[in-house]
Structure formats: C-alpha cells, structure tokens
Write an enzyme that holds these catalytic residues in place. Structure first.
Site, short mmCIF file in Angstrom:
data_model
loop_
_atom_site.label_atom_id
_atom_site.label_comp_id
_atom_site.label_asym_id
_atom_site.label_seq_id
_atom_site.Cartn_x
_atom_site.Cartn_y
_atom_site.Cartn_z
N SER A 41 0.84 -1.18 0.00
CA SER A 41 0.00 0.00 0.00
C SER A 41 0.89 1.25 0.00
O SER A 41 1.83 1.33 -0.79
CB SER A 41 -0.96 -0.04 1.20
OG SER A 41 -1.96 0.94 1.10
N ARG A 116 -12.65 7.61 8.15
CA ARG A 116 -12.28 6.19 8.16
C ARG A 116 -13.34 5.34 7.46
O ARG A 116 -13.01 4.37 6.78
CB ARG A 116 -12.12 5.73 9.61
CG ARG A 116 -11.93 4.23 9.76
CD ARG A 116 -10.68 3.73 9.06
NE ARG A 116 -10.51 2.29 9.26
CZ ARG A 116 -9.47 1.59 8.85
NH1 ARG A 116 -8.48 2.20 8.22
NH2 ARG A 116 -9.39 0.30 9.06
N ASP A 209 -8.83 -5.39 -5.86
CA ASP A 209 -8.43 -4.12 -5.25
C ASP A 209 -9.04 -2.96 -6.03
O ASP A 209 -8.76 -2.80 -7.22
CB ASP A 209 -6.91 -4.01 -5.25
CG ASP A 209 -6.38 -2.91 -4.34
OD1 ASP A 209 -7.13 -1.97 -4.04
OD2 ASP A 209 -5.20 -3.00 -3.95
N HIS A 239 -8.60 -4.38 -1.45
CA HIS A 239 -7.26 -3.94 -1.09
C HIS A 239 -6.74 -4.66 0.15
O HIS A 239 -5.56 -5.02 0.23
CB HIS A 239 -7.27 -2.42 -0.85
CG HIS A 239 -5.94 -1.84 -0.53
ND1 HIS A 239 -4.89 -1.85 -1.41
CD2 HIS A 239 -5.48 -1.21 0.60
CE1 HIS A 239 -3.83 -1.26 -0.86
NE2 HIS A 239 -4.16 -0.87 0.36
N ASP A 240 -7.61 -4.90 1.13
CA ASP A 240 -7.20 -5.58 2.35
C ASP A 240 -6.81 -7.04 2.10
O ASP A 240 -6.33 -7.72 3.03
CB ASP A 240 -8.31 -5.52 3.39
CG ASP A 240 -8.28 -4.23 4.21
OD1 ASP A 240 -7.34 -3.44 4.03
OD2 ASP A 240 -9.19 -4.04 5.04
#
Length: 265
Positions: A41, A116, A209, A239-240
């Site tokens: 990342s 967030r 992603d 993405h995670d």
C-alpha cells in the site's frame, strides 16, 4: 491508511535490522547499506523512493517488493481521499489542527470516524460487502425508521474504532502523502523514474483491489527493468486482501527473498 515498509541491511547483524518510515536525505554521504525494501500500500511508496535514491543517499536497495500499490496517485484515488480530508477538517472539534488541549470527547472524533468509513469502503471489495451484508438490516433496527443496514453498522464500528486510537492530524498528513504521491515528479515522468530502479523487483496485485487497481501494479512491473512478471492474489476482500490472504502472499514474498539470499550466497 494501510502502511507497511521496512529495510534490512546486509551483512546481517543483531543491530542491523531496522524498521523505519524515514527516507534518507538526498544529500547524505554516509556509506551505503545494501538493503531489501518491502512495502505494501502506501508503504510501497516509501520502498520505491529508497530504491530510487540509491547509494548517494546511504542506501543501496538490491531487492524491492511492492505490494498493492501505485507509482502515481490517480484521479480516482484523489477523489476518494478528498472527502476524507474534508470530513476531518469540517469537524468543529478539529480547530484547524489545534485540538490537543481540548477536553475529552471534544476532539475531531466525528470527522475522523467518517473519514475512516470512506477509506474503509475502498479497502474492501463490492463483492465482499454485497455477499457479506447485502441489504440486511442491523439487528432489530429498521432502515425505514432511522435504523441502519448491517453494512452501515459495520462502517460505524470501524470509524469509531479508529477515532478512539488514532490522531486526526496524523490521518490528514498520511492521506495527503498518498494524495500527492507521484514517483515521476521531477524525474521525467513515471516511466522514466521506474526505469531508473536497478533493484530486482517483485510486484504483487490483488485482483479485487479498487483502491490500487491491478493495472496500477502492472504499470510498475512493466516499468522496472529488473522486475519479475506481475503476481496477482485472488481475493474477495479488495485492497485488504494483501493483509488477509497471507497463505498466498507469504510464500510469494518468502520465495522472492529466499531467491535473492541464495543469489548473494
């Protein structure tokens, strides 16, 4: 913001392994340390900078692993970062960044939590959120009478969790660093910058992603002369996936680093 980067100097010694987010200054003249740079990342942004700065800055990156990343922030990535910054700065508790003397509960926790939530949605895939939550209501709540859907509760949880343990100014700085990232700035463009990297490189993408697209990773793999063919993780988690699919990623990185160690030996 997901970050992970480190450098390991060689020859190995008990005091020679250092984990750091500091990029050596270009004017440094200390002896160059041979290093392996691994980043995922935004941490991969740092790792590539190390690889480009080279021995003149005191580090000689001989192997580079860049995971779920991009060489240059895209318009889409800037668009997702913008409302995160706006949410933090619009919170009255932010006070232009001067909130450290505020009473407990009077800081920018609401804006930080919303930021967030926006970010977390980009960290997961549409497939996972739909399969996992769909249109299910949260517990006994009714979305038609001010209740929430389960996915809203999920995002509320992650927003609250971060707001309780993270600093809003730090969040702004990290988000701005991602928003402005451009490896090719003052280096003749992205392709010219990538072509200057001399390290043997591994680039890994996540197929779902939607923050750093597989195409962003493919651009890096194509541009670094010593890069291996692009590797891609299969994941439902977006993405995670680079954090979750360790059974896939671990062996790929271990094999890459092990191969480099065998070459040096």
């Amino acid at each position: 913001v997901n970050t992970c980067s480190w450098a390991v100097t060689k020859p190995p010694a008990a005091s020679s392994a250092a984990r750091s987010c500091d990029v050596p200054s270009a004017g440094s003249r200390r002896p160059a340390q041979r290093a392996v740079g691994v980043g995922a990342s935004t941490g991969a942004h740092r790792a590539r900078e190390w690889a480009l700065l080279g021995p003149e800055a005191g580090v000689d990156v001989v192997s580079l692993a860049a995971i779920a990343t991009a060489a240059q922030t895209t318009g889409d990535q800037i668009a997702w970062a913008h409302p995160q910054l706006g949410a933090v700065r619009a919170d009255p508790g932010f006070r232009g960044g001067d909130y450290y003397d505020a009473a407990d509960g009077d800081g920018p926790h609401v804006g930080l939590g919303i930021a967030r939530q926006i970010a977390h949605a980009t960290y997961r895939s549409a497939r996972e959120l739909d399969d996992r939550f769909g249109r299910l209501p949260q517990g006994g709540e009714d979305p038609f009478t001010d209740g929430r859907y389960a996915v809203q509760s999920y995002l509320d949880h992650h927003g609250d969790k971060l707001a309780r343990r993270f600093d809003a100014n730090s969040y702004v700085v990290l988000t701005e660093s991602m928003l402005t990232h451009d490896l090719g700035r003052d280096r003749g463009g992205v392709e010219a910058a990538l072509a200057q990297i001399t390290a043997h490189a591994l680039v890994v993408a996540v197929d779902t992603d939607r923050l750093f697209l597989p195409a962003d990773c493919a651009r890096i793999a194509a541009g670094i002369p010593g890069a291996e063919p692009l590797r891609t993780l299969t994941s439902d988690f977006g993405h995670d996936g680079f954090l979750i699919e360790f059974d896939q990623l671990g062996p790929i990185v271990a094999d890459f680093l092990g191969e480099r160690a065998r070459v040096r030996d």
